[in-house]
Design a protein around this motif. Structure first.
Motif, short mmCIF file in Angstrom:
data_model
loop_
_atom_site.label_atom_id
_atom_site.label_comp_id
_atom_site.label_asym_id
_atom_site.label_seq_id
_atom_site.Cartn_x
_atom_site.Cartn_y
_atom_site.Cartn_z
N LEU B 202 0.83 -1.21 0.00
CA LEU B 202 0.00 0.00 0.00
C LEU B 202 0.87 1.26 0.00
O LEU B 202 0.41 2.35 0.36
N GLY B 203 2.12 1.12 -0.38
CA GLY B 203 3.00 2.30 -0.47
C GLY B 203 3.34 2.87 0.89
O GLY B 203 3.47 4.08 1.06
N GLY B 204 3.51 1.99 1.89
CA GLY B 204 3.76 2.44 3.26
C GLY B 204 5.14 3.04 3.48
O GLY B 204 5.94 3.17 2.56
N GLY B 205 5.38 3.41 4.74
CA GLY B 205 6.67 3.99 5.12
C GLY B 205 6.56 5.46 5.47
O GLY B 205 5.54 6.10 5.20
N ALA B 206 7.63 5.97 6.06
CA ALA B 206 7.62 7.36 6.55
C ALA B 206 7.77 8.37 5.42
O ALA B 206 7.16 9.43 5.43
N LEU B 207 8.59 8.05 4.43
CA LEU B 207 8.93 9.04 3.41
C LEU B 207 7.70 9.56 2.67
O LEU B 207 7.44 10.77 2.63
N LEU B 208 6.95 8.64 2.05
CA LEU B 208 5.82 9.08 1.22
C LEU B 208 4.70 9.66 2.08
O LEU B 208 3.96 10.53 1.62
N THR B 255 18.33 19.81 6.51
CA THR B 255 18.39 18.52 7.19
C THR B 255 16.99 18.16 7.64
O THR B 255 16.35 18.89 8.40
N LEU B 256 16.51 17.04 7.14
CA LEU B 256 15.10 16.68 7.26
C LEU B 256 14.98 15.25 7.79
O LEU B 256 15.80 14.39 7.44
N THR B 257 14.00 15.02 8.62
CA THR B 257 13.79 13.66 9.10
C THR B 257 12.31 13.31 9.04
O THR B 257 11.43 14.18 9.05
N ALA B 258 12.07 12.02 8.98
CA ALA B 258 10.69 11.51 9.00
C ALA B 258 10.69 10.19 9.74
O ALA B 258 11.66 9.44 9.69
N SER B 259 9.60 9.93 10.42
CA SER B 259 9.51 8.68 11.17
C SER B 259 8.06 8.27 11.35
O SER B 259 7.18 9.12 11.51
N ILE B 260 7.83 6.96 11.33
CA ILE B 260 6.51 6.44 11.72
C ILE B 260 6.63 5.57 12.96
O ILE B 260 5.68 4.89 13.33
N VAL B 261 7.79 5.58 13.59
CA VAL B 261 7.97 4.76 14.80
C VAL B 261 8.41 5.60 15.99
O VAL B 261 8.69 5.05 17.06
N CYS B 262 8.47 6.89 15.83
CA CYS B 262 9.12 7.71 16.85
C CYS B 262 8.48 9.10 16.87
O CYS B 262 8.39 9.76 15.84
N ASN B 263 8.01 9.48 18.04
CA ASN B 263 7.39 10.79 18.17
C ASN B 263 8.42 11.91 18.18
O ASN B 263 8.69 12.52 19.21
N GLN B 264 9.00 12.16 17.05
CA GLN B 264 9.89 13.31 16.92
C GLN B 264 9.05 14.58 16.91
O GLN B 264 7.83 14.54 17.01
N SER B 265 9.71 15.66 16.72
CA SER B 265 8.94 16.90 16.63
C SER B 265 8.33 16.99 15.23
O SER B 265 8.75 16.31 14.30
N ILE B 266 7.32 17.81 15.13
CA ILE B 266 6.75 18.14 13.82
C ILE B 266 6.87 19.65 13.70
O ILE B 266 5.90 20.40 13.78
N GLU B 267 8.11 20.08 13.58
CA GLU B 267 8.44 21.49 13.58
C GLU B 267 9.42 21.77 12.46
O GLU B 267 10.10 20.86 11.98
N VAL B 347 15.70 9.76 -2.96
CA VAL B 347 15.80 9.31 -1.57
C VAL B 347 15.57 7.80 -1.50
O VAL B 347 16.34 7.05 -0.89
N ARG B 348 14.52 7.35 -2.17
CA ARG B 348 14.18 5.92 -2.13
C ARG B 348 15.31 5.06 -2.67
O ARG B 348 15.59 3.98 -2.16
N GLN B 349 15.94 5.55 -3.73
CA GLN B 349 17.04 4.78 -4.30
C GLN B 349 18.17 4.63 -3.27
O GLN B 349 18.75 3.55 -3.11
N GLN B 350 18.44 5.72 -2.56
CA GLN B 350 19.54 5.68 -1.59
C GLN B 350 19.22 4.82 -0.37
O GLN B 350 20.12 4.23 0.22
N ILE B 351 17.97 4.79 0.02
CA ILE B 351 17.62 4.01 1.22
C ILE B 351 17.10 2.63 0.85
O ILE B 351 16.69 1.86 1.72
N ASP B 352 17.11 2.32 -0.45
CA ASP B 352 16.70 1.01 -0.94
C ASP B 352 15.26 0.69 -0.52
O ASP B 352 14.95 -0.42 -0.08
N LEU B 353 14.40 1.67 -0.67
CA LEU B 353 12.97 1.48 -0.37
C LEU B 353 12.27 1.08 -1.66
O LEU B 353 12.06 1.89 -2.55
#
Lengths: 362, 362
Positions: B202-208, B255-267, B347-353
């Protein structure tokens, strides 16, 4: 007057609150009748903070200072009531009146000054970065090992009570398994291309100066990364103005930044499975408040008692080690310093941060 | 009853404050006697927010909904007083009673559903990410171009008043030249390997899902990066649980981050030569407070007036475009969507997603 006599006569008058000092000192002196006699190489801001921290470490005496500028050595000695002032490092390294040297000269002097002191059987507590590259660090460690003389990188954060508390909280499972460490250290230096920070001949740039702190945090909490990637913007002079580093571990990422052109935050966030710990500005110092977010929602500031100006903890650790006859510290070992520098080497390779051959000399 | 009749009879009773509505509607209707008739594909949370936002856009009518689960389509239609409910996307795409379709089905449906609608000459406003990869986006754009039918990615942030204000502040030199953008979007999803977010099919993951917002911010403010680097931790199912991205520009880093397992900031923090702008949590929404730090020291919250739930701004933009006969939007063009997806591909190519061939289909 010997160093010990001067020390006794001036220490409590000038450098510390007199409350409890005599009791502390006498207790320490009776346990260790021969305190460690320290010299300082360098007279800058950190050297001054370090000189001040002796008031909180009764087993340590500040007995000498050296600067290549004689007037600065003299002024420093006068200000801190230091009996000996040298206008060159060698004279201090060869002095019979000191046991140990704190090196606070510019980055590029760390390697040669450390070798000089170790060769003269003087213990060394050397400011971070321990050197410019890992090969230099290896040579410093090899000499310390061969001479059986103490060597430690003065990474003060490692010895601060708030940092110890942070490690304890994590060990106590306060936030579960770590998932992500985010740490930033950026400030906007005066845009003076002649200054140390911007000068490649003095080992300038963000990475070695401040990037070392976020890296240290990540290495301490997560160990050696499996993969390192880094990007940077270099100045016209070729030092890194801004650097971004990602460390990959088996189940964690660390995203770290450093800057000398941009007032970023100087904070760290350690995200776990069930909460986070925030180290507030400035995260690498004794002032860093520890805030624990349990289950992400409720937050609690963890109180940590600190005395002194923070530098006293590393001085205490090195002094204790010397009194115990050790050659390296348990909390921040030679291997810790080497690993930190190896990671910085890897970052430098990726961002093409090159120093002149004279700086990289081995 | 036609859509227009039902719309007139129910809209002001059920979906909005009646104050001023009739005036607004009549003004709009007299200027544009034929409002745009919309259908919605999907019935999830965002589809519901979108259905609610029609109350703030008098020139738009919600006339149909489609879900592959008939009961859900019926329930959605009943809740929002929508005259037509379809149990398949094709019937909606072929309906003569609608002009435009908002696509809010799961990511993997964006590409086929958009093609279906465009082929049937229906305008498309499609949720982010516009597709799974850039080749899909190119095909969608090519079809919109060939058919001369409207297509826009529903990147709502672009149309929010606070985002417009942010761009204006930067254009007005409030913080000088940008030096660094730091933006994070992480949350801890329920660890359900069956859920959409964790399912590669279903196209999951943090990036998309959420990484797109920090990327969007950086691309909007700094344009196309010169270099992209990314690192990630993949789940056992192979989607990215946590991703770190660094974009390099000529004189900036992001510098950018994304996560679906960790309550980082959304700032987000935008650092400039002479200050910073902070977009508070949640930075991609109309709730994001803009805080301006002038000369780093004094801070000021910039007030921005917002009406509606935020989705109304993208609906308004698309509706205005359709009334004006446009095929793409000026603020978020086909090129903007393509560039965003090209960066995500890199990004996907680099992270092998990698997604299954059925998801990557073209």
């Amino acid at each position: 007057m010997t160093c010990s006599q001067l020390y006794d006569s001036t220490k409590n008058h000038n450098l510390m609150s007199e409350i409890n000092f005599n009791n502390l000192l006498h207790a320490a002196m009776s346990a260790n009748p021969t305190p460690i006699r320290w010299g300082i190489i360098g007279t800058g801001k950190i050297a001054q903070s370090f000189a001040e921290c002796f008031q909180w470490v009764p087993q340590a005496q500040l007995c000498a200072v050296a600067s290549r500028q004689e007037a600065q050595a003299q002024a420093f000695a006068a200000k801190y009531h230091i009996p000996a002032a040298f206008d060159n490092y060698q004279a201090l390294a060869q002095s019979d009146d000191i046991d140990a040297v704190y090196i606070a000269a510019e980055h590029t002097q760390h390697y040669p000054a450390t070798l000089l002191c170790l060769a003269n059987k003087k213990a060394v507590l050397c400011e971070k970065p321990l050197a410019i590259n890992a090969l230099q660090v290896e040579k410093m460690i090899a000499l310390a090992q061969n001479q059986q003389v103490y060597l430690m990188e003065a990474l003060w954060t490692r010895f601060l009570p708030n940092f110890q508390k942070l490690q304890q909280l994590i060990a106590d499972d306060a936030i579960g398994k770590i998932r992500h460490i985010q740490a930033d250290f950026g400030f906007q230096a005066l845009a003076d291309p002649q200054s140390r920070l911007f000068n490649p001949a003095l080992g300038g740039g963000a990475l070695l100066d401040v990037g070392i702190y976020p890296l240290f945090l990540s290495l301490q909490l997560l160990g050696k990364p499996l993969r390192i990637s880094a990007q940077a913007l270099l100045t016209d002079q070729g030092v890194d103005a801004q650097t971004a580093i990602t460390l990959e571990y088996a189940a964690q990422l660390a995203t770290l930044t450093a800057s000398i052109v941009c007032n970023q935050s100087i904070e760290a966030n350690i995200y776990g499975e069930k909460g986070k710990i925030k180290l507030h500005f400035p995260f690498h110092t004794p002032l860093a408040k520890i805030e624990l977010f349990k289950n992400w929602k409720t937050s609690q500031v963890i109180e940590v008692e600190t005395v002194g100006n923070g530098y006293n903890y590393e001085l205490q650790a090195a002094t204790d080690d010397l009194l115990a006859g050790k050659v390296q510290n348990d909390l921040f070992s030679w291997q810790d310093s080497l690993q930190l520098m190896q990671v910085m080497d890897a970052v430098r390779q990726q961002i093409d941060l090159q120093y002149p051959p004279s700086v990289e000399n081995m």
